[in-house]
Scaffold this active site. Structure first.
Site, PDB file in Angstrom:
ATOM      1  N   ARG A 291       0.798  -1.227   0.000  1.00 24.45           N
ATOM      2  CA  ARG A 291       0.000   0.000   0.000  1.00 24.45           C
ATOM      3  C   ARG A 291       0.829   1.274   0.000  1.00 24.45           C
ATOM      4  NH1 ARG A 291      -2.795  -3.806   3.230  1.00 24.45           N
ATOM      5  NH2 ARG A 291      -4.521  -4.620   1.962  1.00 24.45           N
ATOM      6  N   GLY A 351      -1.794 -10.956   8.684  1.00 18.49           N
ATOM      7  CA  GLY A 351      -1.777 -12.391   8.911  1.00 18.49           C
ATOM      8  C   GLY A 351      -2.794 -12.885   9.915  1.00 18.49           C
ATOM      9  N   GLY A 352      -3.883 -12.134  10.148  1.00 20.53           N
ATOM     10  CA  GLY A 352      -4.864 -12.528  11.148  1.00 20.53           C
ATOM     11  C   GLY A 352      -5.636 -13.781  10.810  1.00 20.53           C
ATOM     12  N   GLU A 353      -5.592 -14.222   9.558  1.00 24.92           N
ATOM     13  CA  GLU A 353      -6.263 -15.468   9.172  1.00 24.92           C
ATOM     14  C   GLU A 353      -5.378 -16.689   9.440  1.00 24.92           C
ATOM     15  OE1 GLU A 353      -8.606 -12.721   8.570  1.00 24.92           O
ATOM     16  OE2 GLU A 353      -6.941 -12.518   7.171  1.00 24.92           O
ATOM     17  N   TRP A 403      -2.799  -4.038   9.853  1.00 22.62           N
ATOM     18  CA  TRP A 403      -2.306  -3.981   8.482  1.00 22.62           C
ATOM     19  C   TRP A 403      -2.739  -2.776   7.675  1.00 22.62           C
ATOM     20  CZ3 TRP A 403      -6.567  -4.231   5.309  1.00 22.62           C
ATOM     21  CH2 TRP A 403      -7.689  -4.915   5.775  1.00 22.62           C
ATOM     22  N   ASN A 421      -9.252  -8.811  13.090  1.00 22.37           N
ATOM     23  CA  ASN A 421     -10.117  -9.840  13.672  1.00 22.37           C
ATOM     24  C   ASN A 421      -9.359 -10.770  14.611  1.00 22.37           C
ATOM     25  OD1 ASN A 421      -9.165 -10.706  10.781  1.00 22.37           O
ATOM     26  ND2 ASN A 421      -9.375 -12.610  11.942  1.00 22.37           N
ATOM     27  N   ASP A 464     -15.179 -11.644  10.862  1.00 22.46           N
ATOM     28  CA  ASP A 464     -14.007 -11.078  10.187  1.00 22.46           C
ATOM     29  C   ASP A 464     -14.193  -9.584   9.923  1.00 22.46           C
ATOM     30  OD1 ASP A 464     -11.544 -10.855   8.977  1.00 22.46           O
ATOM     31  OD2 ASP A 464     -12.131 -11.774   7.086  1.00 22.46           O
ATOM     32  N   ASP A 466     -12.767  -6.762  10.698  1.00 17.98           N
ATOM     33  CA  ASP A 466     -11.604  -5.997  11.160  1.00 17.98           C
ATOM     34  C   ASP A 466     -11.949  -4.519  11.341  1.00 17.98           C
ATOM     35  OD1 ASP A 466     -10.650  -8.398  10.159  1.00 17.98           O
ATOM     36  OD2 ASP A 466      -8.808  -7.542   9.382  1.00 17.98           O
TER      37      ASP A 466
END
Length: 689
Positions: A291, A351-353, A403, A421, A464, A466
């Site tokens: 980004r 990397g929250g998943e 992120w 999340n 999810d 976030d």
């Protein structure tokens, strides 16, 4: 054809020192037969990238060999059928062509690799010395003798003369020297309209420009000046970055960790960079985006898909230092644009998943040394840990990524950062409690990294949703009382206004038609009506997402692309395997019921003032200007301009691909206002006719 290419390669190889040539000889022939058609006979790039700069970018022999072996997924480069010995021979040959590090014993060979020296003679007779970085029939891009990157249109020149400089030349009259970017420059935000020095334009997150040249009356005359095609490929996603603008140069990052310095007048690159990534990426393979840059002094700062923080030399694109943030093999990655404040580079993690524990870091811009770290999932015994079940393994995989770039109040010295999340995303039975500090806005002391206050938007999230949004800072009068506030249009479908000194909730109202909840209770928690397991609520992308909103203080309106969706959530016990996705269920979306809308919200009340609907939910960002214009995009690829007061559509341009996550930016160049937007794998610049 192969014979001709091979002859050229062998001529180049003959210049390599004898001890290197013996190892590289087989590689020259193999390169000619299998690689030169895309990467050029000299390996400096044709349809494929320049391979001689890989070592300067920090790549190792092993990593380059592995890239050749597996190919580049999503690109035209296939996996190699060559043996390990043949691949090693190609690597040895390429390494022989690579310029050595500055100051090495092979400096003479490095000089032979430098760009050609030229002198530009303007129509007024002024002489400008520099090194050629790029050129086409209409323009030339050089690094001037003082290192300043600058592009020139050939129509403004008398002559371009090659060869070494024979005289000293002073900077052209009226031109300041390239002294680099100071913290004071960033602190001033958009006061100088020729600059855009941080992700949102300034620390407030407003993405509101003071430029007024493009107006309601003339915006219909906007035309595309140039397009820059990256040549990269990303499934379903592309540019999500905002370019930084400084002294006629745009600095921008792209998917798969590419980066460029572009001539703002033509879109042609001064330099380009591509990170050699490992073949076993986790989250970085799932969302291979970036980004944008941070900037300070002569350095650019960029996060990477394998969870590193890089510092570049702004003028050359060379890596100055490379710091590891976390272990990508577990599931970590980094995709946000760093936020540079006084003496610190602030970065978050993705990397929250996966089974990861979110954090926010501050680094020394000179050395890359970490100054502090704030974990978004508290350790046992710390404040907030009581909102999680006991057990270090649950904390270690709690999620809470950071992120998206936050906002900063230099007077309070507070960072405002959204968190992601909890993990697993949809299955909450194994993590009973509110799960702080996930799905929250956290105000963090920039000196120490300690939280001052937090507000959790969605306690114990199982959707999810976030809170990785750009927080927006403003001064508002609410209930007759002047307030310094922070505003968030949240993924859960609610719009919030908080006192940014202490986190007091001032306004909390839905800005979407969500049936999940319709009001906030006295305790600050949403009153949940529908958990989404039987009838629909907003999908996993939420009522809005990371795509930036904008706030026009003169109009007193916040503008956001809202998403109206219908999804049911089916939780399932997760596998909890390290390095693997850990969603804990599936989401079923009724796509026939979805649409998008650009909405204007009165932040003092949370009421909608107007909306402009799109046929599908949009992930595009928003920008406003002091002339009362709103620039926004949609999922159909349209870049549009609206009148901020009424919502009337004034202009549109079809970019040809969805504008996903990116928001427009604007700046002044040569006395004219430019508007830039990223769409797909293309960057486009517009100006009045």
């Amino acid at each position: 054809m192969t014979v001709l290419i091979l002859s050229g390669l062998l001529l180049l190889w003959a210049q390599v020192p004898a001890q290197e040539a013996a190892a590289a000889a087989p590689g020259a022939k193999l390169f000619a037969e299998t690689c030169a058609a895309c990467h050029g006979a000299d390996a400096k790039g044709d349809n494929g990238p320049n391979l001689t700069t890989l070592w300067a970018s920090g790549a190792t022999d092993d990593r380059i060999a592995e890239t050749i072996r597996r190919g580049v997924p999503g690109s035209v480069m296939p996996a190699s059928r060559a043996s390990d010995a043949e691949i090693r021979a190609i690597v040895a040959y390429l390494k022989g062509l690579a310029p050595p590090p500055t100051g090495s014993a092979d400096a003479a060979r490095a000089n032979a690799e430098r760009p050609q020296r030229v002198t530009l003679i303007t129509k007024s007779g002024a002489r400008i010395h520099g090194e050629r970085r790029n050129e086409d029939a209409f323009s030339i891009q050089i690094a001037e003798s003082d290192g300043r990157l600058q592009g020139y249109l050939k129509g403004d020149l008398q002559q371009i003369v090659g060869g070494d400089w024979t005289d000293a030349v002073e900077a052209p009259a009226g031109r300041a020297s390239d002294r680099g970017i100071s913290y004071r420059d960033i602190l001033e935000g958009l006061k100088d309209p020729s600059r855009w020095l941080t992700f949102s334009g300034d620390y407030s997150g407003r993405r509101h420009s003071p430029i007024t040249q493009i107006t309601r009356d003339n915006v219909g005359g906007l035309i595309a000046e140039w397009t820059f095609q990256t040549g990269t490929m990303t499934r379903g996603r592309g540019f999500e970055a905002t370019p930084l603008a400084w002294d006629g140069v745009l600095y921008v990052t792209g998917s798969n960790d590419f980066a460029w310095a572009l001539d703002a007048r033509t879109g042609r690159p001064f330099w380009s960079y591509r990170r050699e990534l490992p073949n076993d990426l986790t989250y970085g393979a799932q969302a291979p985006v970036n980004r944008g840059f941070g900037i300070l002094g002569d350095r650019l700062f960029m996060t990477t898909l394998d969870a590193h923080l890089l510092a570049f030399d702004r003028r050359s694109g060379r890596i100055v230092w490379d710091t590891v943030l976390a272990d990508y093999k577990i599931g970590y990655s980094a995709t946000l644009a760093p936020l540079v404040i006084d003496g610190k580079v602030i970065v978050g993690i993705s990397g929250g998943e996966y089974q990861t524990r979110g954090f926010l870091d501050a680094y020394d811009p000179a050395t890359g040394t970490r100054i502090w770290r704030f974990y978004t999932v508290p350790a046992p015994g710390e404040p907030g840990s009581e909102t999680w079940p006991a057990g270090p393994e649950i904390i270690a995989r709690g999620g809470g990524g950071t992120w998206m770039t936050g906002a900063y109040d230099p007077d309070l010295n507070l960072l405002y950062w959204g968190t992601g999340n909890p993990n697993p995303d949809y299955y909450g039975d194994g993590r009973k409690g509110d799960n702080l500090y996930t799905n929250s806005l956290v105000a963090i002391d920039a000196a120490t990294g300690r939280p001052k206050w937090h507000y959790q938007f969605t306690p114990h999230d199982t959707h999810d949703w976030d809170s990785n949004h750009v927080p927006v800072l403003a001064e508002l009068t609410i209930g007759g009382v002047p307030r310094k506030v922070v505003m968030v249009a949240n993924r859960n479908g609610f719009f919030y206004v908080l006192d940014r000194r202490d986190g007091t909730l001032l306004v909390g109202r839905p800005f979407t038609d969500t049936t999940w909840a319709r009001e906030i209770g006295r305790d600050g928690r949403p009153i949940v009506l529908n958990d989404g397991t039987k009838t629909c609520v907003p999908d996993q992308w939420g009522g809005t997402n990371f795509n930036p909103p904008s706030f026009d203080p003169a109009l007193g309106l916040l503008f956001v692309n809202a998403r109206e969706t219908c999804a049911t959530f089916v939780p399932q016990p997760p596998a909890n395997a390290p390095g693997k996705q850990n969603f804990g269920g599936v989401v079923r979306v009724d796509r026939e019921k979805g649409y998008g809308a650009l909405r204007a919200i009165d932040p003092t009340s949370g009421e909608r003032r107007w909306e402009f609907r799109f046929p599908t939910p949009s992930m595009a960002g928003v920008m406003t200007t002091a002339s009362g214009l709103v620039f926004a995009g949609d999922n159909e690829g349209n870049l549009m301009a609206f009148e901020g007061k009424t919502g009337a559509n004034l202009w549109r341009y079809s970019t040809g691909t969805p504008i996903w996550g990116a928001a427009p930016m604007t700046y002044m160049l040569d006395g004219r206002q430019r508007v830039v937007v990223a769409s797909g794998t293309t960057l486009l610049q517009f100006a009045l006719r």
